[in-house]
Design a protein around this motif. Structure first.
Motif, PDB file in Angstrom:
ATOM      1  N   LYS A   1      22.793 -11.122  42.428  1.00 53.01           N
ATOM      2  CA  LYS A   1      23.528 -10.544  41.299  1.00 53.01           C
ATOM      3  C   LYS A   1      23.834  -9.073  41.579  1.00 53.01           C
ATOM      4  O   LYS A   1      24.926  -8.583  41.294  1.00 53.01           O
ATOM      5  CB  LYS A   1      22.730 -10.701  40.002  1.00 53.01           C
ATOM      6  N   ALA A   2      22.874  -8.363  42.167  1.00 54.49           N
ATOM      7  CA  ALA A   2      23.059  -6.935  42.458  1.00 54.49           C
ATOM      8  C   ALA A   2      24.216  -6.698  43.430  1.00 54.49           C
ATOM      9  O   ALA A   2      24.934  -5.707  43.311  1.00 54.49           O
ATOM     10  CB  ALA A   2      21.770  -6.349  43.026  1.00 54.49           C
ATOM     11  N   ILE A   3      24.422  -7.611  44.394  1.00 53.89           N
ATOM     12  CA  ILE A   3      25.474  -7.396  45.404  1.00 53.89           C
ATOM     13  C   ILE A   3      26.810  -8.035  45.026  1.00 53.89           C
ATOM     14  O   ILE A   3      27.784  -7.873  45.748  1.00 53.89           O
ATOM     15  CB  ILE A   3      25.042  -7.862  46.818  1.00 53.89           C
ATOM     16  N   THR A   4      26.846  -8.776  43.884  1.00 53.87           N
ATOM     17  CA  THR A   4      28.092  -9.466  43.527  1.00 53.87           C
ATOM     18  C   THR A   4      28.559  -9.188  42.100  1.00 53.87           C
ATOM     19  O   THR A   4      29.681  -9.536  41.744  1.00 53.87           O
ATOM     20  CB  THR A   4      27.947 -10.998  43.675  1.00 53.87           C
ATOM     21  N   ASP A   5      27.717  -8.608  41.268  1.00 51.78           N
ATOM     22  CA  ASP A   5      28.083  -8.336  39.884  1.00 51.78           C
ATOM     23  C   ASP A   5      28.552  -6.890  39.789  1.00 51.78           C
ATOM     24  O   ASP A   5      27.800  -5.961  40.059  1.00 51.78           O
ATOM     25  CB  ASP A   5      26.877  -8.579  38.970  1.00 51.78           C
ATOM     26  N   ASN A   6      29.808  -6.726  39.396  1.00 48.33           N
ATOM     27  CA  ASN A   6      30.423  -5.412  39.387  1.00 48.33           C
ATOM     28  C   ASN A   6      29.657  -4.361  38.587  1.00 48.33           C
ATOM     29  O   ASN A   6      29.498  -3.222  39.001  1.00 48.33           O
ATOM     30  CB  ASN A   6      31.838  -5.563  38.820  1.00 48.33           C
ATOM     31  N   THR A   7      29.150  -4.755  37.423  1.00 48.69           N
ATOM     32  CA  THR A   7      28.407  -3.820  36.575  1.00 48.69           C
ATOM     33  C   THR A   7      27.151  -3.334  37.285  1.00 48.69           C
ATOM     34  O   THR A   7      26.789  -2.163  37.204  1.00 48.69           O
ATOM     35  CB  THR A   7      28.000  -4.527  35.260  1.00 48.69           C
ATOM     36  N   GLU A   8      26.491  -4.235  37.994  1.00 51.94           N
ATOM     37  CA  GLU A   8      25.272  -3.865  38.719  1.00 51.94           C
ATOM     38  C   GLU A   8      25.595  -3.073  39.989  1.00 51.94           C
ATOM     39  O   GLU A   8      24.890  -2.136  40.338  1.00 51.94           O
ATOM     40  CB  GLU A   8      24.456  -5.117  39.058  1.00 51.94           C
ATOM     41  N   MET A   9      26.684  -3.451  40.679  1.00 47.38           N
ATOM     42  CA  MET A   9      27.060  -2.763  41.925  1.00 47.38           C
ATOM     43  C   MET A   9      27.269  -1.272  41.688  1.00 47.38           C
ATOM     44  O   MET A   9      26.873  -0.442  42.504  1.00 47.38           O
ATOM     45  CB  MET A   9      28.333  -3.384  42.510  1.00 47.38           C
ATOM     46  N   LYS A  10      27.856  -0.924  40.541  1.00 45.47           N
ATOM     47  CA  LYS A  10      28.124   0.484  40.221  1.00 45.47           C
ATOM     48  C   LYS A  10      26.834   1.298  40.167  1.00 45.47           C
ATOM     49  O   LYS A  10      26.853   2.506  40.379  1.00 45.47           O
ATOM     50  CB  LYS A  10      28.823   0.598  38.866  1.00 45.47           C
ATOM     51  N   LYS A  11      25.724   0.644  39.862  1.00 42.78           N
ATOM     52  CA  LYS A  11      24.458   1.366  39.674  1.00 42.78           C
ATOM     53  C   LYS A  11      23.772   1.748  40.988  1.00 42.78           C
ATOM     54  O   LYS A  11      22.948   2.657  41.008  1.00 42.78           O
ATOM     55  CB  LYS A  11      23.506   0.534  38.811  1.00 42.78           C
TER      56      LYS A  11
ATOM     57  N   TYR B   1      25.584   1.028  44.373  1.00 43.83           N
ATOM     58  CA  TYR B   1      26.496   0.932  45.516  1.00 43.83           C
ATOM     59  C   TYR B   1      27.635   1.926  45.343  1.00 43.83           C
ATOM     60  O   TYR B   1      27.412   3.124  45.310  1.00 43.83           O
ATOM     61  CB  TYR B   1      26.992  -0.526  45.606  1.00 43.83           C
ATOM     62  N   PHE B   2      28.852   1.466  45.208  1.00 39.95           N
ATOM     63  CA  PHE B   2      29.996   2.337  45.007  1.00 39.95           C
ATOM     64  C   PHE B   2      30.624   2.031  43.658  1.00 39.95           C
ATOM     65  O   PHE B   2      30.368   0.980  43.083  1.00 39.95           O
ATOM     66  CB  PHE B   2      31.032   2.120  46.126  1.00 39.95           C
ATOM     67  N   ASP B   3      31.436   2.933  43.176  1.00 40.60           N
ATOM     68  CA  ASP B   3      32.116   2.721  41.894  1.00 40.60           C
ATOM     69  C   ASP B   3      33.351   1.864  42.150  1.00 40.60           C
ATOM     70  O   ASP B   3      34.437   2.365  42.412  1.00 40.60           O
ATOM     71  CB  ASP B   3      32.499   4.072  41.281  1.00 40.60           C
ATOM     72  N   ILE B   4      33.130   0.567  42.115  1.00 40.50           N
ATOM     73  CA  ILE B   4      34.198  -0.406  42.390  1.00 40.50           C
ATOM     74  C   ILE B   4      34.748  -0.897  41.057  1.00 40.50           C
ATOM     75  O   ILE B   4      33.989  -1.375  40.214  1.00 40.50           O
ATOM     76  CB  ILE B   4      33.639  -1.574  43.237  1.00 40.50           C
ATOM     77  N   ALA B   5      36.057  -0.728  40.873  1.00 34.93           N
ATOM     78  CA  ALA B   5      36.680  -1.063  39.590  1.00 34.93           C
ATOM     79  C   ALA B   5      36.488  -2.531  39.216  1.00 34.93           C
ATOM     80  O   ALA B   5      36.185  -2.862  38.076  1.00 34.93           O
ATOM     81  CB  ALA B   5      38.161  -0.719  39.622  1.00 34.93           C
ATOM     82  N   ASP B   6      36.651  -3.415  40.196  1.00 37.99           N
ATOM     83  CA  ASP B   6      36.511  -4.842  39.910  1.00 37.99           C
ATOM     84  C   ASP B   6      36.021  -5.551  41.157  1.00 37.99           C
ATOM     85  O   ASP B   6      36.376  -5.163  42.279  1.00 37.99           O
ATOM     86  CB  ASP B   6      37.855  -5.423  39.458  1.00 37.99           C
ATOM     87  N   PHE B   7      35.190  -6.545  40.970  1.00 42.82           N
ATOM     88  CA  PHE B   7      34.690  -7.321  42.102  1.00 42.82           C
ATOM     89  C   PHE B   7      34.409  -8.740  41.659  1.00 42.82           C
ATOM     90  O   PHE B   7      33.845  -8.959  40.594  1.00 42.82           O
ATOM     91  CB  PHE B   7      33.395  -6.725  42.673  1.00 42.82           C
ATOM     92  N   LYS B   8      34.826  -9.694  42.482  1.00 40.53           N
ATOM     93  CA  LYS B   8      34.479 -11.097  42.234  1.00 40.53           C
ATOM     94  C   LYS B   8      34.064 -11.704  43.561  1.00 40.53           C
ATOM     95  O   LYS B   8      34.742 -11.513  44.574  1.00 40.53           O
ATOM     96  CB  LYS B   8      35.679 -11.859  41.662  1.00 40.53           C
TER      97      LYS B   8
END
Length: 143
Positions: free
Chosen positions: A22-32, A34-41
């Protein structure tokens, strides 16, 4: 002779595989972590971008595209820079070890980036991924 050896880093986290995935694929978690990615699926063909900074404050727009997804096991995406030559691939491979999760991160194709720029040296990527996997992601999934 160009060194085409991939960069590989391995880490073990005291966290279940579902949480790491979930940490490497969920955009809300990635921002915390990783990088500030606008959208990820986590879908093959999904394209995303994010900004990063070089050692001297240079701005780089990262352009990425998901190329492989095996839920809770493997995620691969291409990683290149807008306006610069080269293309690379980042792969996250997860495996459960009891209550823990092992991550193997592989970054291939680094030798395709501009050789005269220290920001693209293997050492620079190694330092970056060591921080991301060894400190940032570790603290996030183990908290």
């Amino acid at each position: 002779m160009i060194n085409s050896e991939p960069l590989i880093t391995e880490r073990t986290y005291y966290a279940p595989i579902e949480k790491v995935w979930k940490a490497i694929t969920d955009n809300t978690e990635m921002k915390k972590w990783y990088f500030d990615i606008a959208d990820f699926k986590p879908e093959v063909g999904f394209e995303f971008e994010f900004s990063g900074e070089g050692k001297e404050g240079e701005k780089y727009l990262h352009l990425c595209k998901v190329t492989e997804v095996i839920p809770e096991k493997k995620l691969t995406y291409s990683w290149r820079y807008d306006g610069l030559e080269g293309n690379s691939f980042v792969t996250f491979e997860l495996s459960a070890e009891g209550e823990k999760t092992k991550l193997k991160l592989t970054h291939t194709g680094l030798e395709t980036f501009p050789a005269n720029n220290p920001d693209f040296a293997k050492e620079s990527f190694t330092e970056g991924w060591n921080y991301i996997t060894g400190t940032s992601l570790k603290q996030f999934v183990e908290s």
